[in-house]
Design an enzyme around this catalytic site. Structure first.
Site, PDB file in Angstrom:
ATOM      1  N   THR A 130       8.921  -4.591  12.149  1.00  0.00           N
ATOM      2  CA  THR A 130       9.431  -5.380  11.015  1.00  0.00           C
ATOM      3  C   THR A 130      10.946  -5.213  10.855  1.00  0.00           C
ATOM      4  O   THR A 130      11.633  -6.146  10.454  1.00  0.00           O
ATOM      5  CB  THR A 130       8.723  -4.982   9.695  1.00  0.00           C
ATOM      6  N   HIS A 178      -1.389   1.664  -4.241  1.00  0.00           N
ATOM      7  CA  HIS A 178      -1.759   3.079  -4.076  1.00  0.00           C
ATOM      8  C   HIS A 178      -0.816   4.023  -4.814  1.00  0.00           C
ATOM      9  O   HIS A 178      -0.693   5.188  -4.459  1.00  0.00           O
ATOM     10  CB  HIS A 178      -1.819   3.424  -2.575  1.00  0.00           C
ATOM     11  N   GLN A 194       0.851  -1.199   0.000  1.00  0.00           N
ATOM     12  CA  GLN A 194       0.000   0.000   0.000  1.00  0.00           C
ATOM     13  C   GLN A 194       0.885   1.247   0.000  1.00  0.00           C
ATOM     14  O   GLN A 194       0.385   2.366  -0.045  1.00  0.00           O
ATOM     15  CB  GLN A 194      -0.900   0.000   1.234  1.00  0.00           C
ATOM     16  N   ASN A 195       2.212   1.046   0.067  1.00  0.00           N
ATOM     17  CA  ASN A 195       3.122   2.188   0.173  1.00  0.00           C
ATOM     18  C   ASN A 195       3.542   2.692  -1.201  1.00  0.00           C
ATOM     19  O   ASN A 195       3.692   1.910  -2.133  1.00  0.00           O
ATOM     20  CB  ASN A 195       4.378   1.795   0.967  1.00  0.00           C
ATOM     21  N   GLY A 201       2.981  -4.405   9.013  1.00  0.00           N
ATOM     22  CA  GLY A 201       2.895  -2.949   9.129  1.00  0.00           C
ATOM     23  C   GLY A 201       1.658  -2.314   8.543  1.00  0.00           C
ATOM     24  O   GLY A 201       1.732  -1.208   8.029  1.00  0.00           O
ATOM     25  N   THR A 202       0.537  -2.995   8.650  1.00  0.00           N
ATOM     26  CA  THR A 202      -0.711  -2.370   8.170  1.00  0.00           C
ATOM     27  C   THR A 202      -1.813  -2.521   9.206  1.00  0.00           C
ATOM     28  O   THR A 202      -1.880  -3.543   9.899  1.00  0.00           O
ATOM     29  CB  THR A 202      -1.168  -2.980   6.822  1.00  0.00           C
ATOM     30  N   CYS A 210       3.456  16.534 -20.121  1.00  0.00           N
ATOM     31  CA  CYS A 210       3.644  15.269 -20.847  1.00  0.00           C
ATOM     32  C   CYS A 210       4.103  15.595 -22.273  1.00  0.00           C
ATOM     33  O   CYS A 210       3.951  16.720 -22.746  1.00  0.00           O
ATOM     34  CB  CYS A 210       2.297  14.544 -20.875  1.00  0.00           C
ATOM     35  N   CYS A 221       2.606  14.831 -24.789  1.00  0.00           N
ATOM     36  CA  CYS A 221       1.407  15.202 -25.560  1.00  0.00           C
ATOM     37  C   CYS A 221       0.990  16.639 -25.257  1.00  0.00           C
ATOM     38  O   CYS A 221       0.027  17.136 -25.838  1.00  0.00           O
ATOM     39  CB  CYS A 221       0.254  14.233 -25.265  1.00  0.00           C
ATOM     40  N   ASP A 225       6.388   4.785  -1.406  1.00  0.00           N
ATOM     41  CA  ASP A 225       7.653   5.462  -1.100  1.00  0.00           C
ATOM     42  C   ASP A 225       8.847   4.865  -1.842  1.00  0.00           C
ATOM     43  O   ASP A 225       9.974   5.327  -1.679  1.00  0.00           O
ATOM     44  CB  ASP A 225       7.913   5.453   0.420  1.00  0.00           C
TER      45      ASP A 225
HETATM   46  P1  OAD Z   1      -1.787   2.668   9.025  1.00  0.00           P
HETATM   47  O1  OAD Z   1      -1.233   3.946   9.533  1.00  0.00           O
HETATM   48  O2  OAD Z   1      -3.264   2.529   8.992  1.00  0.00           O
HETATM   49  O3  OAD Z   1      -1.220   1.462   9.886  1.00  0.00           O
HETATM   50  C1  OAD Z   1       0.161   1.346  10.145  1.00  0.00           C
HETATM   51  C2  OAD Z   1       0.388   0.059  10.886  1.00  0.00           C
HETATM   52  O4  OAD Z   1       1.781  -0.109  11.040  1.00  0.00           O
HETATM   53  C3  OAD Z   1      -0.217   0.022  12.298  1.00  0.00           C
HETATM   54  O5  OAD Z   1      -0.937  -1.187  12.459  1.00  0.00           O
HETATM   55  C4  OAD Z   1       1.004   0.070  13.217  1.00  0.00           C
HETATM   56  O6  OAD Z   1       0.802  -0.663  14.422  1.00  0.00           O
HETATM   57  C5  OAD Z   1       2.050  -0.597  12.342  1.00  0.00           C
HETATM   58  N1  OAD Z   1       3.453  -0.219  12.663  1.00  0.00           N
HETATM   59  C6  OAD Z   1       3.937   0.919  13.185  1.00  0.00           C
HETATM   60  N2  OAD Z   1       5.280   0.869  13.300  1.00  0.00           N
HETATM   61  C7  OAD Z   1       5.658  -0.354  12.828  1.00  0.00           C
HETATM   62  C8  OAD Z   1       6.913  -1.022  12.667  1.00  0.00           C
HETATM   63  N3  OAD Z   1       8.070  -0.452  13.011  1.00  0.00           N
HETATM   64  N4  OAD Z   1       6.916  -2.283  12.148  1.00  0.00           N
HETATM   65  C9  OAD Z   1       5.759  -2.883  11.777  1.00  0.00           C
HETATM   66  N5  OAD Z   1       4.540  -2.303  11.907  1.00  0.00           N
HETATM   67  C10 OAD Z   1       4.493  -1.051  12.411  1.00  0.00           C
HETATM   68  O7  OAD Z   1      -1.135   2.408   7.573  1.00  0.00           O
HETATM   69  P2  OAD Z   1      -1.686   1.457   6.402  1.00  0.00           P
HETATM   70  O8  OAD Z   1      -2.331   0.248   6.937  1.00  0.00           O
HETATM   71  O9  OAD Z   1      -0.579   1.310   5.441  1.00  0.00           O
HETATM   72  O10 OAD Z   1      -4.027   5.059   1.654  1.00  0.00           O
HETATM   73  O11 OAD Z   1      -2.789   2.397   5.773  1.00  0.00           O
HETATM   74  C11 OAD Z   1      -3.465   1.968   4.623  1.00  0.00           C
HETATM   75  C12 OAD Z   1      -3.798   3.141   3.752  1.00  0.00           C
HETATM   76  O12 OAD Z   1      -4.450   4.151   4.528  1.00  0.00           O
HETATM   77  C13 OAD Z   1      -2.600   3.890   3.169  1.00  0.00           C
HETATM   78  O13 OAD Z   1      -2.036   3.259   2.040  1.00  0.00           O
HETATM   79  C14 OAD Z   1      -3.191   5.217   2.821  1.00  0.00           C
HETATM   80  C15 OAD Z   1      -4.030   5.463   4.048  1.00  0.00           C
HETATM   81  O14 OAD Z   1      -5.199   6.188   3.823  1.00  0.00           O
HETATM   82  C16 OAD Z   1      -3.947   5.943   0.637  1.00  0.00           C
HETATM   83  O15 OAD Z   1      -3.172   6.875   0.662  1.00  0.00           O
HETATM   84  C17 OAD Z   1      -4.850   5.668  -0.520  1.00  0.00           C
HETATM   85 ZN    ZN Z   2       0.050  12.716 -22.270  1.00  0.00          ZN
END
Ligand code: OAD
Ligand code: ZN
Length: 267
Positions: free
Chosen positions: A251, A122, A104-105, A207-208, A170, A172, A107
């Site tokens: 992680t 994303h 979902q990252n 990490g999600t 672009c 274009c 970066d």
């Molecule tokens: P969240 O901020 O919702 O969740 C981050 C998770 O990482 C949490 O469960 C933390 O406990 C965990 N965490 C923190 N530090 C950590 C570490 N050092 N090692 C492992 N885990 C750790 O982020 P996402 O689940 O990625 O969407 O969020 C999903 C989407 O929500 C993103 O892609 C973004 C946002 O809206 C868009 O931009 C479309």
């Molecule tokens: Zn174009």
């Protein structure tokens, strides 16, 4: 305190898997200095409108925060480099265990660490896409910051009309926008990620928070197809109850331990 018996168990499950798929979120980049969204120091905690409306939701409500918001986000990725967790994942790919990562990252840190099979849901902050044709352009780190620093130095509030003529063009002739997925926009690589999910017999969830859909449906689908689920996260997530094994911790600490353990087992 990391439980070493769980590291050993995870390593055993990984070694006996046939097709392991990674599923990552913002937490895997936290140790590279990039804010997550929903933790205490997360972006949506600082800008609550983001939780339901994303970046555009914040800007619609508070256009005057544009400079501070973009500068904060860009500064956190400006000097970010892959952390030991990203490196361990790329090593697991080289060792033949990790077949692909759904992330979902945006970066680029999985790719910077050497992972070659990354399915971004994303988008990617270093890529722009044309508003008119299908062309995409990947920027180097320096190229991106040269462009956005110039735009930001002249921006005091957000307005679409102001920003469009300042975006790169672009071939274009039409403007190009960042190739990142906003709230309500379709995610990328849906088909490839679905296919990878149906192939996997083990998913490593890292990490999600597991609350954003459609991304969070992939672990659910994997489970439904009979795959095992292992999760690494300092806190329980919305997916933890579905997992066969939960390793509480970062992680950047646990993944290198798993790699070492697997090397030890194979010696
Ligand atoms: P969240 O901020 O919702 O969740 C981050 C998770 O990482 C949490 O469960 C933390 O406990 C965990 N965490 C923190 N530090 C950590 C570490 N050092 N090692 C492992 N885990 C750790 O982020 P996402 O689940 O990625 O969407 O969020 C999903 C989407 O929500 C993103 O892609 C973004 C946002 O809206 C868009 O931009 C479309
Ligand atoms: Zn174009």
């Amino acid at each position: 305190m990391i439980e070493s018996d769980k590291v050993v168990e995870a390593s055993r499950i990984i070694c006996s898997s046939n097709w392991m798929l990674g599923f990552t979120g913002a937490g895997v980049s936290a140790e590279s200095g990039i804010s997550t969204f929903r933790d205490l120091d997360g972006l949506w905690n600082r800008y609550p409108e983001g939780a339901s409306g994303g970046i555009m939701g914040i800007l619609r409500r508070h256009p005057e925060t544009a400079h501070e918001l973009f500068s904060g986000m860009l500064n956190s990725i400006r000097n970010a480099t892959p952390n030991p967790g990203h490196h361990a994942l790329s090593e697991l790919e080289r060792m033949g265990y990790l077949k692909s990562i759904i992330t979902q990252n945006g970066d680029n840190l999985h790719q910077d660490a050497g992972s070659s099979k990354v399915l971004e849901l994303h988008g990617n902050a270093f890529r722009f896409r044309c508003l008119e044709c299908t062309r995409k352009k990947h920027f180097s780190r320096d190229g991106l910051f040269y462009l956005v620093d110039d735009i930001l130095s002249k921006m005091d509030h957000f307005s679409i009309e102001w920003i469009i003529p300042r975006l790169p063009s672009c071939k274009c002739g039409e403007p190009m926008r960042p190739d990142v997925v906003g709230f309500g926009e379709p995610v990328h690589n849906l088909e490839k990620a679905s296919e990878a999910t149906s192939r996997c017999d083990l998913m490593l969830i890292m990490g999600t928070s597991g609350v954003v859909y459609p991304a969070a449906m992939f672990p659910v689908l994997a489970k439904r197809n009979g795959a095992k689920l292992i999760e690494i996260n300092p806190k329980e997530s919305a997916l933890t109850s579905k997992c066969d094994l939960f390793l509480p911790g970062k992680t950047g600490e646990i993944l290198p331990m798993i790699v070492e353990n697997i090397k030890e087992m194979n010696r």
